[in-house]
Write a protein that holds these residues in place. Structure first.
Motif, PDB file in Angstrom:
ATOM      1  N   MET A   1       0.992  -1.185   0.111  1.00 36.08           N
ATOM      2  CA  MET A   1       0.127  -0.150  -0.021  1.00 36.08           C
ATOM      3  C   MET A   1       0.938   0.877   0.098  1.00 36.08           C
ATOM      4  O   MET A   1       1.785   1.245   0.885  1.00 36.08           O
ATOM      5  CB  MET A   1      -0.893  -0.049   1.163  1.00 36.08           C
ATOM      6  CG  MET A   1      -1.884   0.979   1.240  1.00 36.08           C
ATOM      7  SD  MET A   1      -3.167   0.892   2.114  1.00 36.08           S
ATOM      8  CE  MET A   1      -2.669   0.327   3.742  1.00 36.08           C
ATOM      9  N   THR A   2       0.633   2.148  -0.855  1.00 31.93           N
ATOM     10  CA  THR A   2       1.424   3.408  -0.844  1.00 31.93           C
ATOM     11  C   THR A   2       0.956   4.185   0.280  1.00 31.93           C
ATOM     12  O   THR A   2      -0.059   4.196   0.815  1.00 31.93           O
ATOM     13  CB  THR A   2       1.341   3.839  -2.304  1.00 31.93           C
ATOM     14  OG1 THR A   2       0.112   4.551  -2.426  1.00 31.93           O
ATOM     15  CG2 THR A   2       1.650   3.259  -3.388  1.00 31.93           C
ATOM     16  N   THR A   3       1.703   5.612   0.493  1.00 30.46           N
ATOM     17  CA  THR A   3       1.469   6.407   1.542  1.00 30.46           C
ATOM     18  C   THR A   3       0.174   7.190   1.078  1.00 30.46           C
ATOM     19  O   THR A   3      -0.551   7.683   1.986  1.00 30.46           O
ATOM     20  CB  THR A   3       2.461   7.227   1.746  1.00 30.46           C
ATOM     21  OG1 THR A   3       3.025   7.810   0.484  1.00 30.46           O
ATOM     22  CG2 THR A   3       3.633   6.400   2.160  1.00 30.46           C
ATOM     23  N   THR A   4      -0.103   7.262  -0.194  1.00 30.16           N
ATOM     24  CA  THR A   4      -1.306   7.870  -0.735  1.00 30.16           C
ATOM     25  C   THR A   4      -2.652   7.548  -0.108  1.00 30.16           C
ATOM     26  O   THR A   4      -3.630   8.178  -0.179  1.00 30.16           O
ATOM     27  CB  THR A   4      -1.201   8.493  -2.440  1.00 30.16           C
ATOM     28  OG1 THR A   4      -1.357   7.134  -2.772  1.00 30.16           O
ATOM     29  CG2 THR A   4       0.057   9.345  -2.440  1.00 30.16           C
ATOM     30  N   HIS A   5      -2.634   5.989  -0.303  1.00 30.32           N
ATOM     31  CA  HIS A   5      -3.731   5.399   0.090  1.00 30.32           C
ATOM     32  C   HIS A   5      -3.857   5.280   1.605  1.00 30.32           C
ATOM     33  O   HIS A   5      -5.073   4.845   2.212  1.00 30.32           O
ATOM     34  CB  HIS A   5      -3.827   3.956  -0.420  1.00 30.32           C
ATOM     35  CG  HIS A   5      -3.726   4.106  -1.863  1.00 30.32           C
ATOM     36  ND1 HIS A   5      -4.857   4.559  -2.577  1.00 30.32           N
ATOM     37  CD2 HIS A   5      -2.747   3.818  -2.907  1.00 30.32           C
ATOM     38  CE1 HIS A   5      -4.581   4.382  -4.008  1.00 30.32           C
ATOM     39  NE2 HIS A   5      -3.260   3.964  -4.164  1.00 30.32           N
ATOM     40  N   PRO A   7      -4.288   7.818   4.213  1.00 35.30           N
ATOM     41  CA  PRO A   7      -5.291   8.351   4.777  1.00 35.30           C
ATOM     42  C   PRO A   7      -6.658   7.869   4.542  1.00 35.30           C
ATOM     43  O   PRO A   7      -7.578   7.930   5.212  1.00 35.30           O
ATOM     44  CB  PRO A   7      -5.152   9.856   4.428  1.00 35.30           C
ATOM     45  CG  PRO A   7      -3.668   9.837   3.918  1.00 35.30           C
ATOM     46  CD  PRO A   7      -3.147   8.405   3.403  1.00 35.30           C
ATOM     47  N   VAL A   8      -6.896   7.609   3.223  1.00 36.03           N
ATOM     48  CA  VAL A   8      -8.223   6.639   2.757  1.00 36.03           C
ATOM     49  C   VAL A   8      -8.408   5.597   3.796  1.00 36.03           C
ATOM     50  O   VAL A   8      -9.428   5.184   4.367  1.00 36.03           O
ATOM     51  CB  VAL A   8      -8.108   6.558   1.329  1.00 36.03           C
ATOM     52  CG1 VAL A   8      -9.656   5.665   0.999  1.00 36.03           C
ATOM     53  CG2 VAL A   8      -8.030   7.769   0.657  1.00 36.03           C
ATOM     54  N   ALA A   9      -7.369   4.709   3.840  1.00 33.58           N
ATOM     55  CA  ALA A   9      -7.709   3.487   4.834  1.00 33.58           C
ATOM     56  C   ALA A   9      -7.827   3.770   5.977  1.00 33.58           C
ATOM     57  O   ALA A   9      -8.826   3.127   6.873  1.00 33.58           O
ATOM     58  CB  ALA A   9      -6.456   2.446   4.476  1.00 33.58           C
ATOM     59  N   GLN A  10      -7.381   4.704   6.848  1.00 35.11           N
ATOM     60  CA  GLN A  10      -7.581   5.148   7.957  1.00 35.11           C
ATOM     61  C   GLN A  10      -8.849   5.659   8.229  1.00 35.11           C
ATOM     62  O   GLN A  10      -9.493   5.478   9.141  1.00 35.11           O
ATOM     63  CB  GLN A  10      -6.623   6.455   8.535  1.00 35.11           C
ATOM     64  CG  GLN A  10      -5.115   5.676   8.651  1.00 35.11           C
ATOM     65  CD  GLN A  10      -3.966   6.839   8.899  1.00 35.11           C
ATOM     66  OE1 GLN A  10      -4.114   7.937   8.716  1.00 35.11           O
ATOM     67  NE2 GLN A  10      -2.793   6.272   9.764  1.00 35.11           N
ATOM     68  N   ALA A  15     -14.400   5.190  10.143  1.00 32.84           N
ATOM     69  CA  ALA A  15     -15.832   4.940   9.964  1.00 32.84           C
ATOM     70  C   ALA A  15     -16.257   3.817  10.479  1.00 32.84           C
ATOM     71  O   ALA A  15     -17.447   3.570  10.879  1.00 32.84           O
ATOM     72  CB  ALA A  15     -16.048   5.266   8.529  1.00 32.84           C
ATOM     73  N   ALA A  16     -15.405   2.696  10.162  1.00 32.35           N
ATOM     74  CA  ALA A  16     -15.994   1.229  10.674  1.00 32.35           C
ATOM     75  C   ALA A  16     -16.262   1.179  11.998  1.00 32.35           C
ATOM     76  O   ALA A  16     -17.223   0.348  12.575  1.00 32.35           O
ATOM     77  CB  ALA A  16     -15.199   0.302   9.731  1.00 32.35           C
TER      78      ALA A  16
END
Length: 138
Positions: A1-5, A7-10, A15-16
């Motif tokens: 996973m790249t660093t750009t993804h 924040p989206v994953a976090q 949210a979960a």
């Protein structure tokens, strides 16, 4: 996973966790009020007076009516389980109704110096307010 993804994953993870927390609180609220409402509808008044005290100064119809209100509001808190689109509009007024009920009973119990039941209502408010605020933005 790249660093750009990252924040989206976090954000998805937060949210979960928020959703799981809110559903847990909704379940606890519903269990409490289904049990309380059922008891007010089915128990003899002498048992309710022994358990809670305040039914001694309230008309039986009011106590039974509160049982119905508690059951309806509890089911409203669980309505999104059936359908989010149909249930969410029921959830918000149900949570607000429970907050009004809990606040009123907190005041009544505090004024009658029934500290145990006042604390129960304070805890219930601590469960219900986050549900209302959290689901309002969901």
């Amino acid at each position: 996973m790249t660093t750009t993804h990252l924040p989206v994953a976090q954000a998805r993870s937060r949210a979960a966790y928020k959703n799981i927390t809110l559903w847990t609180l909704q379940g606890w609220i519903a269990m409490f009020f289904i049990a309380a409402g059922y008891a007010k509808l089915t128990e003899p008044m002498t048992n309710l007076i022994t358990l809670m005290g305040w039914p001694a100064v309230a008309p039986e119809n009011m106590v039974r009516g509160m049982g119905v209100v508690e059951l309806v509001l509890a089911l409203g808190v669980l309505a999104p389980l059936i359908s989010w689109r149909v249930g969410r509009p029921l959830l918000l007024p149900s949570a607000a109704g429970l907050i009004v009920l809990e606040s009123t009973m907190l005041i009544i119990h505090a004024l009658s110096q029934d500290i145990g039941l006042a604390v129960v209502n304070l805890i219930l408010l601590g469960f219900t307010i986050p549900v209302l605020l959290g689901r309002r933005t969901a």
